[in-house]
Design a protein around this motif. Structure first.
Motif, PDB file in Angstrom:
ATOM      1  N   UNK A   3      24.004 -28.728  15.974  1.00  0.00           N
ATOM      2  CA  UNK A   3      23.485 -27.485  15.412  1.00  0.00           C
ATOM      3  C   UNK A   3      23.559 -27.580  13.902  1.00  0.00           C
ATOM      4  N   UNK A   4      22.905 -26.649  13.224  1.00  0.00           N
ATOM      5  CA  UNK A   4      22.942 -26.608  11.764  1.00  0.00           C
ATOM      6  C   UNK A   4      23.471 -25.251  11.326  1.00  0.00           C
ATOM      7  N   UNK A   5      24.484 -25.289  10.465  1.00  0.00           N
ATOM      8  CA  UNK A   5      25.103 -24.079   9.931  1.00  0.00           C
ATOM      9  C   UNK A   5      24.582 -23.841   8.520  1.00  0.00           C
ATOM     10  N   UNK A   6      23.992 -22.665   8.313  1.00  0.00           N
ATOM     11  CA  UNK A   6      23.416 -22.309   7.023  1.00  0.00           C
ATOM     12  C   UNK A   6      24.095 -21.041   6.519  1.00  0.00           C
ATOM     13  N   UNK A   7      24.484 -21.044   5.265  1.00  0.00           N
ATOM     14  CA  UNK A   7      25.082 -19.858   4.652  1.00  0.00           C
ATOM     15  C   UNK A   7      24.257 -19.453   3.445  1.00  0.00           C
ATOM     16  N   UNK A   8      23.790 -18.211   3.432  1.00  0.00           N
ATOM     17  CA  UNK A   8      23.021 -17.709   2.295  1.00  0.00           C
ATOM     18  C   UNK A   8      23.812 -17.901   1.008  1.00  0.00           C
ATOM     19  N   UNK A   9      23.178 -18.521   0.003  1.00  0.00           N
ATOM     20  CA  UNK A   9      23.946 -18.953  -1.164  1.00  0.00           C
ATOM     21  C   UNK A   9      23.187 -18.755  -2.475  1.00  0.00           C
ATOM     22  N   UNK A  10      22.193 -17.856  -2.467  1.00  0.00           N
ATOM     23  CA  UNK A  10      21.496 -17.545  -3.701  1.00  0.00           C
ATOM     24  C   UNK A  10      20.379 -18.510  -4.045  1.00  0.00           C
ATOM     25  N   UNK A  11      19.936 -18.506  -5.309  1.00  0.00           N
ATOM     26  CA  UNK A  11      18.772 -19.279  -5.744  1.00  0.00           C
ATOM     27  C   UNK A  11      18.950 -20.787  -5.565  1.00  0.00           C
ATOM     28  N   UNK A  12      17.814 -21.480  -5.415  1.00  0.00           N
ATOM     29  CA  UNK A  12      17.785 -22.932  -5.273  1.00  0.00           C
ATOM     30  C   UNK A  12      17.101 -23.526  -6.494  1.00  0.00           C
ATOM     31  N   UNK A 249      14.678 -17.574  -4.268  1.00  0.00           N
ATOM     32  CA  UNK A 249      14.693 -17.529  -5.714  1.00  0.00           C
ATOM     33  C   UNK A 249      14.970 -18.905  -6.287  1.00  0.00           C
ATOM     34  N   UNK A 250      14.925 -19.017  -7.603  1.00  0.00           N
ATOM     35  CA  UNK A 250      15.126 -20.294  -8.263  1.00  0.00           C
ATOM     36  C   UNK A 250      13.814 -21.027  -8.477  1.00  0.00           C
ATOM     37  N   UNK A 362      16.873  -7.258   3.685  1.00  0.00           N
ATOM     38  CA  UNK A 362      17.776  -8.403   3.797  1.00  0.00           C
ATOM     39  C   UNK A 362      17.902  -8.848   5.239  1.00  0.00           C
ATOM     40  N   UNK A 363      17.794 -10.149   5.490  1.00  0.00           N
ATOM     41  CA  UNK A 363      18.101 -10.692   6.808  1.00  0.00           C
ATOM     42  C   UNK A 363      19.604 -10.902   6.917  1.00  0.00           C
ATOM     43  N   UNK A 364      20.096 -10.905   8.155  1.00  0.00           N
ATOM     44  CA  UNK A 364      21.525 -11.099   8.411  1.00  0.00           C
ATOM     45  C   UNK A 364      21.722 -12.380   9.214  1.00  0.00           C
ATOM     46  N   UNK A 365      22.729 -13.142   8.855  1.00  0.00           N
ATOM     47  CA  UNK A 365      23.024 -14.361   9.585  1.00  0.00           C
ATOM     48  C   UNK A 365      23.344 -14.084  11.045  1.00  0.00           C
ATOM     49  N   UNK A 366      22.948 -14.994  11.933  1.00  0.00           N
ATOM     50  CA  UNK A 366      23.176 -14.821  13.372  1.00  0.00           C
ATOM     51  C   UNK A 366      23.037 -16.171  14.066  1.00  0.00           C
ATOM     52  N   UNK A 367      23.567 -16.303  15.280  1.00  0.00           N
ATOM     53  CA  UNK A 367      23.305 -17.517  16.065  1.00  0.00           C
ATOM     54  C   UNK A 367      21.865 -17.452  16.594  1.00  0.00           C
ATOM     55  N   UNK A 379      13.782 -21.113  10.986  1.00  0.00           N
ATOM     56  CA  UNK A 379      15.082 -20.442  11.140  1.00  0.00           C
ATOM     57  C   UNK A 379      16.071 -20.913  10.081  1.00  0.00           C
ATOM     58  N   UNK A 380      15.967 -22.175   9.684  1.00  0.00           N
ATOM     59  CA  UNK A 380      16.813 -22.667   8.590  1.00  0.00           C
ATOM     60  C   UNK A 380      16.444 -21.967   7.287  1.00  0.00           C
ATOM     61  N   UNK A 381      15.146 -21.840   7.025  1.00  0.00           N
ATOM     62  CA  UNK A 381      14.703 -21.123   5.827  1.00  0.00           C
ATOM     63  C   UNK A 381      15.201 -19.683   5.836  1.00  0.00           C
ATOM     64  N   UNK A 382      15.090 -19.041   6.996  1.00  0.00           N
ATOM     65  CA  UNK A 382      15.561 -17.658   7.099  1.00  0.00           C
ATOM     66  C   UNK A 382      17.058 -17.581   6.835  1.00  0.00           C
ATOM     67  N   UNK A 383      17.807 -18.572   7.350  1.00  0.00           N
ATOM     68  CA  UNK A 383      19.242 -18.602   7.124  1.00  0.00           C
ATOM     69  C   UNK A 383      19.606 -18.769   5.662  1.00  0.00           C
ATOM     70  N   UNK A 384      18.792 -19.528   4.915  1.00  0.00           N
ATOM     71  CA  UNK A 384      19.050 -19.717   3.495  1.00  0.00           C
ATOM     72  C   UNK A 384      18.942 -18.403   2.726  1.00  0.00           C
ATOM     73  N   UNK A 385      18.059 -17.513   3.207  1.00  0.00           N
ATOM     74  CA  UNK A 385      17.823 -16.245   2.521  1.00  0.00           C
ATOM     75  C   UNK A 385      18.626 -15.096   3.109  1.00  0.00           C
ATOM     76  N   UNK A 386      19.368 -15.360   4.199  1.00  0.00           N
ATOM     77  CA  UNK A 386      20.094 -14.293   4.884  1.00  0.00           C
ATOM     78  C   UNK A 386      21.491 -14.085   4.305  1.00  0.00           C
ATOM     79  N   UNK A 387      22.051 -12.950   4.620  1.00  0.00           N
ATOM     80  CA  UNK A 387      23.439 -12.647   4.248  1.00  0.00           C
ATOM     81  C   UNK A 387      24.361 -13.182   5.336  1.00  0.00           C
ATOM     82  N   UNK A 388      25.337 -13.995   4.956  1.00  0.00           N
ATOM     83  CA  UNK A 388      26.286 -14.526   5.932  1.00  0.00           C
ATOM     84  C   UNK A 388      25.840 -15.848   6.521  1.00  0.00           C
TER      85      UNK A 388
END
Length: 422
Positions: A3-12, A249-250, A362-367, A379-388
């Motif tokens: 699996x891939x774990x993504x945490x929203x982390x602001x601009x790229x 962003x970024x 805002x999107x929210x992180x989820x499994x 879904x990875x892109x969404x995770x990058x922009x999500x909270x959590x």
């Protein structure tokens, strides 16, 4: 299963190198079957689909060597031992059917299993069969295999396809290179991958004109020779990573990108409030100012909006200001990512081939679970922009079309990691 774990982390910010095109390479590899001389491909992507096609070609007796960390493929079909593409390999990947035309053209016979691939629609073989039959092939379906013969060799013909199918265009063009006489293929697909294929075939001695237009003319030759060809940049990977700074962003520069590969897609991004500019090294992408605006999308054959970027574009629209309508006209069943985005807080309604997306703040992180190749990266892109945190499971789909996703996104500041399955 990984699996891939993504945490929203602001601009790229930074640069992402874009690989050679998966769909182009998978078409170019079977072209080796048209000649007994070597065909070498450079700028090859390092993907599981390439490994599958390698296995298929080797099962036919072709020699395939992976060089320079997989970015060079050296192939030779001088001594094939089989004309049968077995179900156990073909079922793994749709593009396996592209051995049909070359085998039939060079040897006058081929037995190819009906293909598999992603669960995004039936994608039948009828357009391939109709085109090859127009060239004089006799094709019969028995026990899940297409049994094709051309006892007197293929003969040039005028054929108009009912739909501008990319795969059927590729199969028919390859077959026609060794047919007797002239073939005129009307309503041909116009994708860059077809232009790239024709460029390679021309290096091998084929006489073809009209690629990139809806009518392609092929003057058959007696034989093709070896060549070396560079695989074109992957426009779908390019478009996918263009969306990363649009969502987070970024500013990100996509190395090797060309506007000509993504004009319709870039136009939609521009309308949404995303800046795309050409540089000496590729394309640079950033938001113009603040939140993006909703835009409507209709998927169409090239040069229209690519179906392979629809899922990723939907992820962007999930946080856009306003309501967007995305209409899928290429494949059925291609909104399976929508329920997973809803799990992340998106507001999406799907009715048949149309999805209506109302942007949320805002999107929210989820499994979530990937259902196909392009859905997985959306879904990875969404995770990058999500909270959590967002955990994307079943990412084996991802390995079919994107090399080094984690490394490339980490390189521009994303917080992302691959979790090995038990």
């Amino acid at each position: 299963m990984d699996s891939i774990l993504v945490t929203g982390n602001g601009p790229l910010n930074g640069q992402i190198p874009i690989a050679g095109a998966k769909n182009a390479c998978l078409t170019l590899m079977p072209a080796t079957l048209l000649s007994e001389e070597p065909l070498t491909l450079t700028n090859a992507p390092r993907l599981s689909d390439i490994i599958t096609m390698t296995a298929l070609l080797r099962s036919l007796g072709a020699e395939v060597s992976s060089l320079q960390d997989g970015q060079v493929l050296a192939m030779s079909s001088h001594d094939l031992t089989s004309h049968t593409a077995d179900y156990e390999i073909v079922r793994k990947m749709r593009a396996s059917n592209l051995v049909l035309g070359p085998l039939l053209a060079r040897f006058g016979e081929a037995v190819v299993s009906l293909p598999g691939g992603c669960a995004i629609g039936a994608r039948p073989m009828d357009l391939h069969v109709e085109g090859l039959e127009a060239l004089g092939a006799e094709i019969e379906l028995k026990d899940g295999y297409l049994h094709a013969k051309a006892p007197g060799g293929l003969k040039g013909a005028v054929h108009e396809m009912r739909f501008a199918s990319v795969g059927a265009t590729e199969n028919i063009v390859m077959a026609a290179t060794l047919a007797k006489g002239t073939t005129v293929l009307k309503n041909a697909a116009r994708e860059p991958e077809i232009v790239d294929l024709v460029g390679c075939l021309r290096k091998m001695g084929a006489q073809i004109s009209g690629e990139g237009n809806s009518t392609i003319e092929i003057q058959g030759v007696d034989r093709l020779h070896g060549a070396t060809h560079q695989v074109v940049t992957d426009r779908i990977e390019l478009g996918t990573y263009m969306l990363a700074p649009a969502m987070c962003g970024g500013e990100v520069e996509l190395l090797g990108g060309r506007m000509s590969l993504v004009e319709s897609f870039a136009a939609k991004l521009d309308a949404a409030g995303v800046s795309v500019t050409e540089t000496k090294k590729g394309l640079k992408v950033s938001r113009k100012n603040g939140r993006v605006s909703a835009v409507d999308v209709v998927t169409e054959p090239f040069p229209g909006f690519p179906t392979d970027l629809q899922a990723q574009m939907m992820a962007l629209m999930c946080t856009a200001e306003g309501t967007s309508v995305l209409e899928e006209r290429i494949f059925e069943n291609r909104f399976m990512h929508a329920p997973e985005l809803v799990r992340m807080g998106a507001n999406i309604e799907v009715h048949g081939g149309t999805a209506t997306v109302t942007g949320v703040d805002q999107l929210k992180g989820a499994p979530v679970m990937a259902t196909d190749l392009r859905a997985s990266v959306s879904l990875i892109l969404a995770g990058l922009a999500a909270e959590g945190e967002t955990t994307v499971s079943r990412v084996y789909h991802l390995d079919r079309g994107y090399e080094h996703v984690v490394r490339k996104l980490e390189g521009v500041g994303a917080k992302i990691e691959r979790i090995k399955g038990q």
